[in-house]
Design a protein around this motif. Structure first.
Motif, PDB file in Angstrom:
ATOM      1  N   ILE A 197      -4.492  -9.911  13.498  1.00  0.00           N
ATOM      2  CA  ILE A 197      -3.486  -8.883  13.782  1.00  0.00           C
ATOM      3  C   ILE A 197      -2.299  -9.000  12.835  1.00  0.00           C
ATOM      4  O   ILE A 197      -1.893  -8.025  12.185  1.00  0.00           O
ATOM      5  N   ASP A 198      -1.733 -10.201  12.748  1.00  0.00           N
ATOM      6  CA  ASP A 198      -0.522 -10.363  11.939  1.00  0.00           C
ATOM      7  C   ASP A 198      -0.812 -10.359  10.449  1.00  0.00           C
ATOM      8  O   ASP A 198       0.094 -10.103   9.647  1.00  0.00           O
ATOM      9  N   ILE A 199      -2.045 -10.635  10.070  1.00  0.00           N
ATOM     10  CA  ILE A 199      -2.403 -10.541   8.654  1.00  0.00           C
ATOM     11  C   ILE A 199      -2.399  -9.082   8.217  1.00  0.00           C
ATOM     12  O   ILE A 199      -1.833  -8.729   7.167  1.00  0.00           O
ATOM     13  N   GLU A 200      -2.991  -8.215   9.035  1.00  0.00           N
ATOM     14  CA  GLU A 200      -2.988  -6.789   8.709  1.00  0.00           C
ATOM     15  C   GLU A 200      -1.579  -6.200   8.773  1.00  0.00           C
ATOM     16  O   GLU A 200      -1.210  -5.344   7.959  1.00  0.00           O
ATOM     17  N   LEU A 201      -0.790  -6.674   9.731  1.00  0.00           N
ATOM     18  CA  LEU A 201       0.589  -6.200   9.819  1.00  0.00           C
ATOM     19  C   LEU A 201       1.420  -6.702   8.631  1.00  0.00           C
ATOM     20  O   LEU A 201       2.307  -5.993   8.146  1.00  0.00           O
ATOM     21  N   ALA A 202       1.126  -7.900   8.151  1.00  0.00           N
ATOM     22  CA  ALA A 202       1.816  -8.415   6.970  1.00  0.00           C
ATOM     23  C   ALA A 202       1.508  -7.541   5.756  1.00  0.00           C
ATOM     24  O   ALA A 202       2.394  -7.251   4.936  1.00  0.00           O
ATOM     25  N   LYS A 203       0.270  -7.112   5.641  1.00  0.00           N
ATOM     26  CA  LYS A 203      -0.106  -6.222   4.541  1.00  0.00           C
ATOM     27  C   LYS A 203       0.638  -4.889   4.653  1.00  0.00           C
ATOM     28  O   LYS A 203       1.064  -4.316   3.653  1.00  0.00           O
ATOM     29  N   SER A 204       0.771  -4.401   5.886  1.00  0.00           N
ATOM     30  CA  SER A 204       1.497  -3.157   6.122  1.00  0.00           C
ATOM     31  C   SER A 204       2.966  -3.299   5.735  1.00  0.00           C
ATOM     32  O   SER A 204       3.549  -2.400   5.113  1.00  0.00           O
ATOM     33  N   LEU A 205       3.575  -4.431   6.095  1.00  0.00           N
ATOM     34  CA  LEU A 205       4.976  -4.672   5.760  1.00  0.00           C
ATOM     35  C   LEU A 205       5.159  -4.748   4.247  1.00  0.00           C
ATOM     36  O   LEU A 205       6.106  -4.165   3.697  1.00  0.00           O
ATOM     37  N   ALA A 206       4.267  -5.455   3.573  1.00  0.00           N
ATOM     38  CA  ALA A 206       4.361  -5.567   2.115  1.00  0.00           C
ATOM     39  C   ALA A 206       4.262  -4.190   1.462  1.00  0.00           C
ATOM     40  O   ALA A 206       5.006  -3.867   0.529  1.00  0.00           O
ATOM     41  N   LYS A 207       3.352  -3.368   1.962  1.00  0.00           N
ATOM     42  CA  LYS A 207       3.196  -2.012   1.429  1.00  0.00           C
ATOM     43  C   LYS A 207       4.460  -1.189   1.642  1.00  0.00           C
ATOM     44  O   LYS A 207       4.873  -0.423   0.766  1.00  0.00           O
ATOM     45  N   ALA A 208       5.088  -1.365   2.814  1.00  0.00           N
ATOM     46  CA  ALA A 208       6.320  -0.635   3.105  1.00  0.00           C
ATOM     47  C   ALA A 208       7.439  -1.043   2.143  1.00  0.00           C
ATOM     48  O   ALA A 208       8.275  -0.210   1.762  1.00  0.00           O
ATOM     49  N   ILE A 209       7.474  -2.301   1.754  1.00  0.00           N
ATOM     50  CA  ILE A 209       8.486  -2.771   0.802  1.00  0.00           C
ATOM     51  C   ILE A 209       8.145  -2.319  -0.615  1.00  0.00           C
ATOM     52  O   ILE A 209       9.024  -2.129  -1.447  1.00  0.00           O
ATOM     53  N   GLY A 210       6.840  -2.149  -0.869  1.00  0.00           N
ATOM     54  CA  GLY A 210       6.392  -1.752  -2.200  1.00  0.00           C
ATOM     55  C   GLY A 210       5.960  -2.924  -3.051  1.00  0.00           C
ATOM     56  O   GLY A 210       6.055  -2.877  -4.286  1.00  0.00           O
ATOM     57  N   VAL A 211       5.458  -3.982  -2.402  1.00  0.00           N
ATOM     58  CA  VAL A 211       5.032  -5.189  -3.114  1.00  0.00           C
ATOM     59  C   VAL A 211       3.673  -5.630  -2.588  1.00  0.00           C
ATOM     60  O   VAL A 211       3.123  -5.053  -1.647  1.00  0.00           O
ATOM     61  N   GLU A 212       3.138  -6.707  -3.167  1.00  0.00           N
ATOM     62  CA  GLU A 212       1.865  -7.270  -2.742  1.00  0.00           C
ATOM     63  C   GLU A 212       2.092  -8.423  -1.754  1.00  0.00           C
ATOM     64  O   GLU A 212       3.076  -9.162  -1.889  1.00  0.00           O
ATOM     65  N   PRO A 213       1.208  -8.604  -0.773  1.00  0.00           N
ATOM     66  CA  PRO A 213       1.334  -9.748   0.130  1.00  0.00           C
ATOM     67  C   PRO A 213       0.780 -11.023  -0.505  1.00  0.00           C
ATOM     68  O   PRO A 213      -0.217 -10.966  -1.241  1.00  0.00           O
TER      69      PRO A 213
END
Length: 265
Positions: free
Chosen positions: A67-83
Motif C-alpha cells: 500500500i505505502d509503496i504505491e502511495l510513495a510512487k503517487s507522492l513522487a509523481k505529484a512532486i514531479g520526481v522519481e521514487p
C-alpha cells in the motif's frame, strides 16, 4: 495642522512602511528552505521503508510492493520526481530518518508521541489498533490482555517497533520472545514456537488469509487505539503541508481506496 506638519507626518509614515518592508524582506531571506526544494532539485524522493510489513511494504525480488509503496510512487509523481526506496529496520527507522538518509519514511508506521518528539507526522491516513493473532484452536483463550498475560504463554514480537513496545508495556507474566524476521514471524506461531503475536489489526487480517490455521482475534475491536502516518522532517511545515494536501486528494479522488483494495481485499 500646517503643511509642514502634514509633510513630516507623511514622511514618517513612509519611513515606517519602508522599514517594515525591509524587515519582511530580511525575514524572507533568512527563512529556511524546505526539503521539498531539495527533492525537486535532486530529482528523486528518498523513502525509508522496512520492506517487511505486509500489506504496507514488502521487499520482493529486488523491489518493493504494498500500500505505502504505491502511495510513495503517487507522492513522487505529484512532486514531479522519481521514487527511490531506502532500506531500513524498525529498530533503526527513526535514527536513519533523522540522520538524513531519506526525505520521508513510509510503511505502516504508527503515530507515537516518542516519534513525534524527533519528527513531524503527516496527517494520519489510517486508524489501525493492536490486535492479537493466534492458532485458531487457541482463539477463544486470548480475547483480552489479561487472557494473554499469564505464565506459560509465549508472545512473539519483532524488535524495535510498536509491537514490542505494546508487549513490554502490557505483558508482565507472559514470556516475550524476540524474533527478528517480521516476514516469517507468523510461521513461528503455526509451528508452536510461540502462542500469540499482537500486531496492527489490518496486518492480522492479512496474515490470517496467508496462513491457514491462524486467526485474527477481534481485529475490528483492537486492544489499543492507533493511527498510522508518514514521518516527515521536523519543523518543515511546507513539506508537511504538501504531503497532507496530496494525501487529502488521494483519498478524495478514490486513488487511496483503489490502492488499499489492491493489497487488502
Amino acid at each position: 495642522m500646517t503643511t509642514t506638519t502634514t509633510f513630516k507626518g507623511l514622511k514618517l509614515a513612509a519611513l515606517s512602511l519602508a522599514a517594515g518592508l525591509g524587515l519582511s524582506a530580511a525575514a524572507l531571506a533568512q527563512a529556511p528552505t524546505s526539503q521539498l526544494d531539495a527533492i525537486q532539485s535532486r530529482g528523486n524522493l528518498q523513502i525509508c521503508t522496512t520492506g517487511d510489513y505486509k500489506p504496507f511494504t514488502l521487499a520482493k525480488d529486488g523491489s518493493y510492493e504494498g500500500i505505502d509503496i504505491e502511495l510513495a510512487k503517487s507522492l513522487a509523481k505529484a512532486i514531479g520526481v522519481e521514487p527511490r526506496f531506502v532500506a531500513t529496520k524498525w529498530g533503526d527507522l527513526l535514527n536513519d530518518f533523522t540522520s538524513g538518509k531519506c526525505d520521508i519514511a513510509m510503511g505502516g508506521i504508527s503515530v507515537t508521541l516518542d516519534r513525534q518528539k524527533r519528527a513531524f507526522f503527516s496527517t494520519p491516513y489510517m486508524v489501525n489498533g493492536k490486535a492479537p493473532i493466534a492458532r485458531c484452536a487457541d482463539k477463544d483463550k486470548f480475547q483480552t490482555v489479561a487472557d494473554i498475560d499469564k505464565p506459560g504463554v509465549t508472545v512473539i514480537v519483532n524488535p524495535g517497533g510498536t509491537n514490542e513496545r505494546f508487549a513490554r508495556a502490557n505483558f508482565k507474566q507472559a514470556k516475550i520472545e524476540l524474533y527478528p524476521d517480521n516476514v516469517t514471524i507468523f510461521a513461528q506461531i503455526l509451528a508452536g514456537k510461540a502462542d500469540i503475536m499482537v500486531a496492527e489489526s489490518i496486518e492480522t487480517k492479512v496474515q490470517e488469509k496467508l496462513n491457514p490455521g491462524l486467526c485474527a482475534i477481534n481485529p475490528d475491536e483492537p486492544l489499543q487505539y492507533g493511527e498510522m502516518g508518514y514521518l516527515l522532517p521536523r519543523g518543515d511545515v511546507t513539506f508537511k503541508a504538501f504531503v497532507d494536501q496530496w494525501l487529502h486528494l488521494a483519498k478524495a479522488t478514490g486513488e487511496f481506496a483503489k490502492i488499499y483494495d489492491q493489497f487488502v481485499r
